[in-house]
Design an enzyme around this catalytic site. Structure first.
Site: not given
Ligand code: NDP
Ligand SMILES: O=C(O)C1=N[C@H](C(=O)O)C[C@H](O)C1
Length: 263
Positions: A144, A148
């Site tokens: 990743h 991450k």
């Molecule tokens: N299920 C799926 O298919 C996928 C899952 N994911 C998962 O999604 C999550 C986010 O990924 P990604 O978008 O890349 O990460 P980012 O860091 O870009 O975004 C995370 C967001 O969550 C916010 N956040 C963090 N802590 C808090 C809190 N305590 N309360 C409210 N908001 C909060 C952050 O706020 P701020 O902007 O202020 O920092 C930020 O806007 C990860 O856990 C990732 O693994 C990712 C891709 C696909």
């Molecule tokens: O953090 C990410 O970007 C992603 N998180 C998910 C995971 O933890 O598996 C899904 C995807 O791989 C992207």
């Protein structure tokens, strides 16, 4: 005409939050009702959590395990909205909080919203069931982007659970989270994890079945976050009107539960 499904996006300023908001524009019958972030963050039109929950039929969450568990409790305390959780990196008490919330509201939680990955889970369970543990070692590799936070990825852990289900064992009893130093020979039956972080890699996962004379590798690569966002929006459509409960993408897609597919 049916009213549109009102979507609130948690973690709206994040990479996935922005991908969901962009994808929503192309989804007939879904409307963006609210965007919210960390408590007190009202920049760029974000609202507070209470206002977002009051405005929505479904909340999509891509934050962190801890924030997501707190959100699940808040949704459950007011009897809704339904929740689609994409966040990963949950500690066991946070998972317990989500499970408790799912007694009151419907929750889809999936560490990966990709169709290909949902297929891969079933294939991994089948291969793990068919290939004897004494001869075939299972290793899960994931790569990743450098931002991450959690490791191994939520998807890697789901693949580990699928492999363990195929073998009829608990993942916790056989998992090996990385190796360093004088790690010793590999015990049969172990399921190993290896993690790479770098650059902008969207998400790559491989499950390696290694025997003495041959290797089988099953793998998946995500090319863009819009694909995850569209999968999450499909889950949001599916969850409306469901009974309270804990659901996953196998439920949304109508696939057999992992470990019960034909094999
Ligand atoms: N299920 C799926 O298919 C996928 C899952 N994911 C998962 O999604 C999550 C986010 O990924 P990604 O978008 O890349 O990460 P980012 O860091 O870009 O975004 C995370 C967001 O969550 C916010 N956040 C963090 N802590 C808090 C809190 N305590 N309360 C409210 N908001 C909060 C952050 O706020 P701020 O902007 O202020 O920092 C930020 O806007 C990860 O856990 C990732 O693994 C990712 C891709 C696909
Ligand atoms: O953090 C990410 O970007 C992603 N998180 C998910 C995971 O933890 O598996 C899904 C995807 O791989 C992207």
């Amino acid at each position: 005409m049916a009213s549109p499904i009102r979507i609130a996006v948690a973690g709206a300023r994040g990479h996935m939050g922005r991908a969901v908001i962009e994808a929503l524009a192309d989804e007939p019958g879904l409307v963006l009702a609210a965007r919210f972030g960390r408590p007190g963050d009202e920049r760029d039109g974000l609202v507070d959590r209470a206002a977002a929950l009051a405005a929505a039929d479904v909340v999509l969450d891509f934050t962190t395990g801890a924030a997501s568990a707190a959100l699940a409790q808040a949704c459950a305390a007011r009897g809704g909205p339904a929740l689609v959780i994409g966040a990963t990196g949950f500690e066991p008490p946070e998972l317990a909080a989500v499970a408790e919330a799912a007694r009151r509201i419907p929750i889809v939680r999936a560490g990966n919203f990709s169709l290909g990955l949902a297929m891969l889970l079933g294939l991994v369970a089948q291969a793990a069931r068919a290939l004897p543990a004494e001869a075939w070692d299972i290793e899960i590799l994931e790569a990743h982007h450098r931002r991450k936070l959690d490791a191994p990825s939520g998807t890697a852990l789901m693949l580990g659970e699928a492999a363990a289900a195929g073998r009829g064992v608990a993942l916790a009893a056989v998992e090996r989270r990385g190796r360093d130093g004088l790690a010793g020979p590999r015990p049969p039956g172990e399921i190993g994890f290896a993690v790479l972080r770098g650059g902008g890699i969207v998400g790559e996962h491989s499950v390696v079945f290694a025997a003495e004379s041959e290797t089988l590798t099953l793998s998946h690569a995500a090319h863009d976050r819009g694909m995850f966002a569209r999968g999450a929006l499909a889950a949001a459509r599916w969850i409306v009107g469901r009974a309270p409960g804990a659901y996953d993408m196998q439920d949304v897609l109508g696939f057999m539960p992992i470990g019960q597919e034909n094999g």
